[in-house]
Design a protein around this motif. Structure first.
Motif, mmCIF file in Angstrom:
data_model
loop_
_atom_site.group_PDB
_atom_site.id
_atom_site.type_symbol
_atom_site.label_atom_id
_atom_site.label_comp_id
_atom_site.label_asym_id
_atom_site.label_seq_id
_atom_site.Cartn_x
_atom_site.Cartn_y
_atom_site.Cartn_z
ATOM 1 N N GLY A 316 0.799 -1.214 0.000
ATOM 2 C CA GLY A 316 0.000 0.000 0.000
ATOM 3 C C GLY A 316 0.837 1.272 0.000
ATOM 4 N N LEU A 317 1.987 1.249 -0.668
ATOM 5 C CA LEU A 317 2.875 2.406 -0.679
ATOM 6 C C LEU A 317 2.451 3.401 -1.755
ATOM 7 C CD1 LEU A 317 6.336 0.586 -0.447
ATOM 8 C CD2 LEU A 317 4.935 1.453 1.437
ATOM 9 N N ASP A 318 2.812 4.658 -1.558
ATOM 10 C CA ASP A 318 2.634 5.620 -2.631
ATOM 11 C C ASP A 318 3.661 5.340 -3.722
ATOM 12 O OD1 ASP A 318 5.034 7.715 -2.373
ATOM 13 O OD2 ASP A 318 4.395 7.144 -0.354
ATOM 14 N N ARG A 319 3.395 5.886 -4.900
ATOM 15 C CA ARG A 319 4.215 5.563 -6.076
ATOM 16 C C ARG A 319 5.690 5.934 -5.888
ATOM 17 N NH1 ARG A 319 4.081 2.436 -10.721
ATOM 18 N NH2 ARG A 319 5.035 3.516 -12.486
ATOM 19 N N PHE A 320 5.958 7.098 -5.336
ATOM 20 C CA PHE A 320 7.339 7.549 -5.204
ATOM 21 C C PHE A 320 8.117 6.682 -4.213
ATOM 22 C CE2 PHE A 320 10.534 10.707 -3.534
ATOM 23 C CZ PHE A 320 11.291 10.738 -4.701
ATOM 24 N N THR A 321 7.487 6.312 -3.099
ATOM 25 C CA THR A 321 8.147 5.450 -2.116
ATOM 26 C C THR A 321 8.437 4.075 -2.707
ATOM 27 O OG1 THR A 321 7.067 6.602 -0.280
ATOM 28 C CG2 THR A 321 7.941 4.406 0.174
ATOM 29 N N ALA A 322 7.454 3.508 -3.428
ATOM 30 C CA ALA A 322 7.654 2.202 -4.051
ATOM 31 C C ALA A 322 8.758 2.270 -5.104
ATOM 32 C CB ALA A 322 6.349 1.728 -4.681
ATOM 33 N N LEU A 323 8.799 3.366 -5.857
ATOM 34 C CA LEU A 323 9.842 3.540 -6.870
ATOM 35 C C LEU A 323 11.218 3.618 -6.219
ATOM 36 C CD1 LEU A 323 10.578 4.130 -9.864
ATOM 37 C CD2 LEU A 323 10.226 6.558 -9.349
ATOM 38 N N THR A 324 11.326 4.398 -5.153
ATOM 39 C CA THR A 324 12.608 4.532 -4.458
ATOM 40 C C THR A 324 13.086 3.196 -3.908
ATOM 41 O OG1 THR A 324 12.024 6.803 -3.831
ATOM 42 C CG2 THR A 324 13.796 5.742 -2.596
ATOM 43 N N ALA A 325 12.184 2.477 -3.234
ATOM 44 C CA ALA A 325 12.556 1.193 -2.634
ATOM 45 C C ALA A 325 12.910 0.167 -3.702
ATOM 46 C CB ALA A 325 11.419 0.679 -1.762
ATOM 47 N N GLY A 326 12.093 0.087 -4.764
ATOM 48 C CA GLY A 326 12.336 -0.903 -5.803
ATOM 49 C C GLY A 326 13.665 -0.703 -6.508
ATOM 50 N N VAL A 327 13.988 0.543 -6.824
ATOM 51 C CA VAL A 327 15.251 0.820 -7.510
ATOM 52 C C VAL A 327 16.429 0.615 -6.573
ATOM 53 C CG1 VAL A 327 16.599 2.627 -8.646
ATOM 54 C CG2 VAL A 327 14.166 2.383 -9.162
ATOM 55 N N ALA A 328 16.274 0.989 -5.297
ATOM 56 C CA ALA A 328 17.376 0.876 -4.343
ATOM 57 C C ALA A 328 17.773 -0.564 -4.070
ATOM 58 C CB ALA A 328 16.997 1.569 -3.034
ATOM 59 N N MET A 329 16.835 -1.488 -4.145
ATOM 60 C CA MET A 329 17.135 -2.870 -3.774
ATOM 61 C C MET A 329 17.592 -3.726 -4.955
ATOM 62 S SD MET A 329 13.151 -3.980 -3.198
ATOM 63 C CE MET A 329 13.367 -5.705 -2.838
ATOM 64 N N GLY A 330 17.474 -3.221 -6.191
ATOM 65 C CA GLY A 330 17.709 -4.054 -7.361
ATOM 66 C C GLY A 330 19.121 -4.579 -7.511
#
Length: 364
Positions: A316-330
């Motif tokens: 249930g994250l907002d788009r920017f938070t999900a984008l930050t987390a997804g890119v950071a963990m890749g």
């Protein structure tokens, strides 16, 4: 050691007793500004206070691990087998205990309540899992008598552990480059590249210590030209999507994008150059490891792009938070996968060597 323990406890003491002196906070306030530190302290008091004991365990043992890692590398270089084994057991137990403290903190803290928010919580959880799995694989490799695999996994584990002290260095260094940012934003910038930097460092260390030109039973590459071309095309498409996604968030998005792309480009250039140089020098094993990691790096933005939608809808994250987390963990995740591929590659070569070895002559 006594001084190290005191320093680590000193950093956490203000969360138990607001206003208590802390050397780490004092140095940071002097290097940046008192307001920078005060604002960060205020946002961390509540989540840290209700998990203070696990955090103390995690921090103190984490400081010990920073010393045990180089000690292990030194005993391995000097071939001090007994000392290496004793320190290795201590290192592994300490990793598990330290990560248990971190895991308890994460379990007690909702992602949105973590310092710097859900993206930071997700990255911390990813690093925790990577650390525990890498030390576990390192132990299994040692027990199985596979020193080359053991070395790779333990270097990767230590790389993950280094994210903690490197993050603290960035708290002091990044404000000089990005003045005016609060520490919560500095954290978000740091997580965009810390994972990729530490796993890249682990790869460089592995390649520096493995001087073999080839490995018996190596055979054909697991990263042939069609695979590498497909990985590059997928990377180009995913990176284009990531650039456009971050661009929609203005200055904040461009800041995080730059923090991600610059280290990514450096890592790519070094891996590609390493693979090319190994090919020219007729070193097939070095070329194979470089190429496997290069494919992993190409797949990192693909994984990140896919993770954004999963994180956004599942948590249930907002788009920017999900984008930050997804890119950071890749990058960290695909580097872990590349290390697994390298391990399987060596195990496969070992099996080929075993099967093709001439049968022992019968006793007469």
């Amino acid at each position: 050691m006594r001084g190290l323990r005191a320093h680590r406890d000193d950093e956490l003491w203000p969360y138990a007793r607001p206003g208590a002196p802390a050397l780490g906070e004092s140095l940071l306030a002097h290097a940046v500004s008192p307001r920078y530190v005060a604002d960060a302290l205020a946002t961390r008091i509540a989540p840290y206070r209700h998990s203070l004991v696990p955090m103390v365990v995690h921090s103190v043992l984490g400081g010990l691990l920073m010393l045990l890692g180089p000690a292990q590398l030194l005993t391995a270089s000097r071939r001090s087998v007994r000392r290496h084994r004793v320190l290795g057991v201590l290192f592994a137990v300490t990793v598990y205990a330290s990560m248990a403290g971190a895991g308890l903190y994460l379990a007690r803290t909702a992602p949105r309540d973590a310092f710097s928010g859900a993206a930071f919580w997700i990255v911390l959880a990813t690093i925790l899992v990577g650390t525990v799995l890498s030390v576990t694989f390192g132990i299994l490799a040692a027990v199985a008598g596979l020193p080359d695999l053991h070395q790779r996994w333990m270097l990767l584990c230590y790389g993950f552990l280094l994210t903690a002290p490197l993050l603290r260095l960035e708290w002091g260094a990044l404000p000089a480059v990005l003045p005016g940012l609060p520490m919560t934003e500095t954290n978000r910038v740091a997580i965009m590249h810390l994972g990729s930097l530490v796993v890249f460092g682990a790869l460089l260390a592995s390649r520096a210590r493995d001087r073999r030109d080839t490995v018996a039973g190596l055979g054909r590459s697991w990263a042939p030209l069609p695979v590498t071309v497909a990985a590059h095309l997928a990377a180009a498409a995913a990176l284009t999507w990531i650039v456009r996604a971050f661009a929609a968030y203005g200055t904040a998005g461009h800041r995080l994008l730059t923090a991600y792309l610059v280290p990514y480009a450096v890592a790519y250039a070094v891996m590609a150059l390493g693979a090319r140089r190994a090919a020219r020098q007729d070193r097939p094993w070095a070329r194979e490891e470089w190429r496997l990691h290069l494919v992993g790096l190409c797949l990192a933005p693909v994984l990140s792009a896919g993770a954004v939608a999963v994180l956004q809808h599942s948590l249930g994250l907002d788009r920017f938070t999900a984008l930050t987390a997804g890119v950071a963990m890749g990058c960290g995740m695909t580097a872990f996968g590349a290390t697994q591929a390298v391990s399987l590659r060596l195990l496969y070569a070992r099996e080929v060597r075993r099967r093709t070895a001439p049968a022992a002559a019968p006793a007469t």
